[in-house]
Design a protein around this motif. Structure first.
Motif, PDB file in Angstrom:
ATOM      1  N   ASP A  79     -14.747 -17.632  14.951  1.00  0.00           N
ATOM      2  CA  ASP A  79     -15.603 -16.606  14.364  1.00  0.00           C
ATOM      3  C   ASP A  79     -15.810 -15.448  15.333  1.00  0.00           C
ATOM      4  O   ASP A  79     -15.772 -14.273  14.941  1.00  0.00           O
ATOM      5  CB  ASP A  79     -16.944 -17.232  13.964  1.00  0.00           C
ATOM      6  CG  ASP A  79     -17.777 -16.313  13.097  1.00  0.00           C
ATOM      7  OD1 ASP A  79     -17.189 -15.547  12.307  1.00  0.00           O
ATOM      8  OD2 ASP A  79     -19.025 -16.354  13.206  1.00  0.00           O
ATOM      9  N   ALA A  80     -16.010 -15.782  16.616  1.00  0.00           N
ATOM     10  CA  ALA A  80     -16.196 -14.738  17.633  1.00  0.00           C
ATOM     11  C   ALA A  80     -14.932 -13.887  17.757  1.00  0.00           C
ATOM     12  O   ALA A  80     -15.010 -12.661  17.889  1.00  0.00           O
ATOM     13  CB  ALA A  80     -16.551 -15.368  18.977  1.00  0.00           C
ATOM     14  N   LYS A  81     -13.750 -14.523  17.708  1.00  0.00           N
ATOM     15  CA  LYS A  81     -12.499 -13.768  17.788  1.00  0.00           C
ATOM     16  C   LYS A  81     -12.358 -12.819  16.598  1.00  0.00           C
ATOM     17  O   LYS A  81     -11.931 -11.672  16.747  1.00  0.00           O
ATOM     18  CB  LYS A  81     -11.299 -14.718  17.813  1.00  0.00           C
ATOM     19  CG  LYS A  81     -11.025 -15.362  19.151  1.00  0.00           C
ATOM     20  CD  LYS A  81      -9.782 -16.209  19.080  1.00  0.00           C
ATOM     21  CE  LYS A  81      -9.513 -16.911  20.402  1.00  0.00           C
ATOM     22  NZ  LYS A  81      -8.318 -17.772  20.327  1.00  0.00           N
ATOM     23  N   VAL A  82     -12.729 -13.309  15.422  1.00  0.00           N
ATOM     24  CA  VAL A  82     -12.610 -12.486  14.213  1.00  0.00           C
ATOM     25  C   VAL A  82     -13.537 -11.278  14.301  1.00  0.00           C
ATOM     26  O   VAL A  82     -13.139 -10.145  14.010  1.00  0.00           O
ATOM     27  CB  VAL A  82     -12.908 -13.325  12.950  1.00  0.00           C
ATOM     28  CG1 VAL A  82     -13.084 -12.440  11.732  1.00  0.00           C
ATOM     29  CG2 VAL A  82     -11.801 -14.324  12.716  1.00  0.00           C
ATOM     30  N   THR A  83     -14.790 -11.486  14.700  1.00  0.00           N
ATOM     31  CA  THR A  83     -15.732 -10.360  14.792  1.00  0.00           C
ATOM     32  C   THR A  83     -15.297  -9.371  15.874  1.00  0.00           C
ATOM     33  O   THR A  83     -15.425  -8.161  15.686  1.00  0.00           O
ATOM     34  CB  THR A  83     -17.165 -10.848  15.072  1.00  0.00           C
ATOM     35  OG1 THR A  83     -17.169 -11.679  16.244  1.00  0.00           O
ATOM     36  CG2 THR A  83     -17.724 -11.629  13.892  1.00  0.00           C
ATOM     37  N   LYS A  84     -14.765  -9.883  16.977  1.00  0.00           N
ATOM     38  CA  LYS A  84     -14.283  -9.000  18.042  1.00  0.00           C
ATOM     39  C   LYS A  84     -13.109  -8.158  17.539  1.00  0.00           C
ATOM     40  O   LYS A  84     -13.043  -6.952  17.790  1.00  0.00           O
ATOM     41  CB  LYS A  84     -13.854  -9.830  19.259  1.00  0.00           C
ATOM     42  CG  LYS A  84     -13.411  -9.003  20.445  1.00  0.00           C
ATOM     43  CD  LYS A  84     -13.010  -9.874  21.612  1.00  0.00           C
ATOM     44  CE  LYS A  84     -12.498  -9.044  22.757  1.00  0.00           C
ATOM     45  NZ  LYS A  84     -11.998  -9.874  23.865  1.00  0.00           N
ATOM     46  N   GLY A  85     -12.200  -8.798  16.825  1.00  0.00           N
ATOM     47  CA  GLY A  85     -11.061  -8.074  16.249  1.00  0.00           C
ATOM     48  C   GLY A  85     -11.515  -7.021  15.251  1.00  0.00           C
ATOM     49  O   GLY A  85     -10.978  -5.912  15.224  1.00  0.00           O
ATOM     50  N   ALA A  86     -12.515  -7.350  14.422  1.00  0.00           N
ATOM     51  CA  ALA A  86     -13.021  -6.392  13.440  1.00  0.00           C
ATOM     52  C   ALA A  86     -13.653  -5.185  14.128  1.00  0.00           C
ATOM     53  O   ALA A  86     -13.467  -4.043  13.704  1.00  0.00           O
ATOM     54  CB  ALA A  86     -14.031  -7.071  12.520  1.00  0.00           C
ATOM     55  N   LYS A  87     -14.396  -5.444  15.222  1.00  0.00           N
ATOM     56  CA  LYS A  87     -14.999  -4.334  15.982  1.00  0.00           C
ATOM     57  C   LYS A  87     -13.925  -3.436  16.581  1.00  0.00           C
ATOM     58  O   LYS A  87     -14.036  -2.206  16.557  1.00  0.00           O
ATOM     59  CB  LYS A  87     -15.909  -4.867  17.083  1.00  0.00           C
ATOM     60  CG  LYS A  87     -17.240  -5.375  16.590  1.00  0.00           C
ATOM     61  CD  LYS A  87     -18.098  -5.849  17.742  1.00  0.00           C
ATOM     62  CE  LYS A  87     -19.414  -6.428  17.251  1.00  0.00           C
ATOM     63  NZ  LYS A  87     -20.229  -6.949  18.362  1.00  0.00           N
ATOM     64  N   GLU A  88     -12.880  -4.053  17.141  1.00  0.00           N
ATOM     65  CA  GLU A  88     -11.793  -3.271  17.724  1.00  0.00           C
ATOM     66  C   GLU A  88     -11.105  -2.410  16.657  1.00  0.00           C
ATOM     67  O   GLU A  88     -10.779  -1.251  16.906  1.00  0.00           O
ATOM     68  CB  GLU A  88     -10.769  -4.192  18.400  1.00  0.00           C
ATOM     69  CG  GLU A  88     -11.249  -4.804  19.696  1.00  0.00           C
ATOM     70  CD  GLU A  88     -10.213  -5.723  20.324  1.00  0.00           C
ATOM     71  OE1 GLU A  88      -9.040  -5.721  19.884  1.00  0.00           O
ATOM     72  OE2 GLU A  88     -10.580  -6.445  21.264  1.00  0.00           O
ATOM     73  N   ASP A  90     -12.445  -1.280  13.896  1.00  0.00           N
ATOM     74  CA  ASP A  90     -13.351  -0.179  13.546  1.00  0.00           C
ATOM     75  C   ASP A  90     -13.315   0.926  14.595  1.00  0.00           C
ATOM     76  O   ASP A  90     -13.285   2.114  14.262  1.00  0.00           O
ATOM     77  CB  ASP A  90     -14.784  -0.702  13.376  1.00  0.00           C
ATOM     78  CG  ASP A  90     -14.961  -1.525  12.112  1.00  0.00           C
ATOM     79  OD1 ASP A  90     -14.111  -1.403  11.202  1.00  0.00           O
ATOM     80  OD2 ASP A  90     -15.948  -2.282  12.047  1.00  0.00           O
ATOM     81  N   GLU A  91     -13.323   0.536  15.874  1.00  0.00           N
ATOM     82  CA  GLU A  91     -13.285   1.538  16.947  1.00  0.00           C
ATOM     83  C   GLU A  91     -11.975   2.326  16.911  1.00  0.00           C
ATOM     84  O   GLU A  91     -11.973   3.554  17.087  1.00  0.00           O
ATOM     85  CB  GLU A  91     -13.459   0.852  18.309  1.00  0.00           C
ATOM     86  CG  GLU A  91     -14.859   0.332  18.566  1.00  0.00           C
ATOM     87  CD  GLU A  91     -14.956  -0.478  19.845  1.00  0.00           C
ATOM     88  OE1 GLU A  91     -13.946  -0.598  20.581  1.00  0.00           O
ATOM     89  OE2 GLU A  91     -16.051  -1.010  20.109  1.00  0.00           O
ATOM     90  N   LEU A  92     -10.860   1.621  16.695  1.00  0.00           N
ATOM     91  CA  LEU A  92      -9.570   2.309  16.635  1.00  0.00           C
ATOM     92  C   LEU A  92      -9.495   3.245  15.435  1.00  0.00           C
ATOM     93  O   LEU A  92      -8.952   4.353  15.532  1.00  0.00           O
ATOM     94  CB  LEU A  92      -8.425   1.293  16.596  1.00  0.00           C
ATOM     95  CG  LEU A  92      -8.193   0.519  17.897  1.00  0.00           C
ATOM     96  CD1 LEU A  92      -7.133  -0.559  17.681  1.00  0.00           C
ATOM     97  CD2 LEU A  92      -7.779   1.447  19.022  1.00  0.00           C
ATOM     98  N   MET A  93     -10.030   2.816  14.311  1.00  0.00           N
ATOM     99  CA  MET A  93     -10.053   3.685  13.127  1.00  0.00           C
ATOM    100  C   MET A  93     -10.885   4.935  13.400  1.00  0.00           C
ATOM    101  O   MET A  93     -10.518   6.035  12.997  1.00  0.00           O
ATOM    102  CB  MET A  93     -10.618   2.929  11.917  1.00  0.00           C
ATOM    103  CG  MET A  93      -9.725   1.823  11.400  1.00  0.00           C
ATOM    104  SD  MET A  93      -8.184   2.418  10.731  1.00  0.00           S
ATOM    105  CE  MET A  93      -8.740   3.057   9.182  1.00  0.00           C
TER     106      MET A  93
END
Length: 170
Positions: A79-88, A90-93
């Motif tokens: 779950d932590a990996k998924v949320t970290k990936g989602a944040k990344e 969003d930042e890249l977008m």
């Protein structure tokens, strides 16, 4: 290349053959899914054999709790990996949109009444109406009363008006 139309019997035959093949494939797929499910359950959940003594039961419970804790840790990490990936993502977008710059869309003509414009600008809390007709001066129309009385009286009234006009001419 000439186009030949198929007869309806040929179409129905081909359709029934296709449906039969699809049905066979679906049955085969159901069997494969059931076999995969059984294999997975046999691998992950072996047969339960309850020991007879109290100490063996406590030992089994401890092992089960350890497995539960390990599974919870893995779930939390995933779950932590998924949320970290989602944040990344969003930042890249956000960075991509910054680099591109915002494109302003073409404006469209919108027909709105004055009331709708005021409501859009001021919000629905403020009640302002631009009913211009309500500000106009109201003129009362004279209602003609029809005489339901004697018709001779009506004629006499007309004679008075006639004399009035004749007197003005003289």
């Amino acid at each position: 290349m000439s186009h030949h139309k198929m007869t309806s019997s040929r179409k129905h035959h081909l359709k029934s053959v296709m449906l039969a093949i699809a049905e066979q494939r679906m049955e085969k797929e159901k069997v494969e899914i059931a076999a995969a499910k059984d294999a997975y359950l046999n691998e992950k959940c072996p047969e339960l054999s309850l020991p007879g003594s109290l100490e063996d039961l406590q030992k089994l419970c401890k092992e089960i709790h350890q497995k539960i804790d390990k599974a919870d840790e893995e779930r939390y990490d995933a779950d932590a990996k998924v949320t970290k990936g989602a944040k990344e993502i969003d930042e890249l977008m956000f960075k991509v949109t910054d680099l591109k710059g915002m494109k302003k869309p073409a404006l469209k003509k919108v027909r709105m009444s004055a009331d709708q414009m005021l409501q859009a600008l001021l919000g629905s809390k403020h009640k302002v109406t631009m009913d211009l007709r309500s500000n106009l001066k109201q003129v009362k129309k004279e209602v003609k009363q029809e005489a339901t009385g004697d018709w001779r009286q009506n004629v006499e009234d007309k004679k008075d008006k006639k004399k009035m006009f004749e007197g003005a001419e003289a």
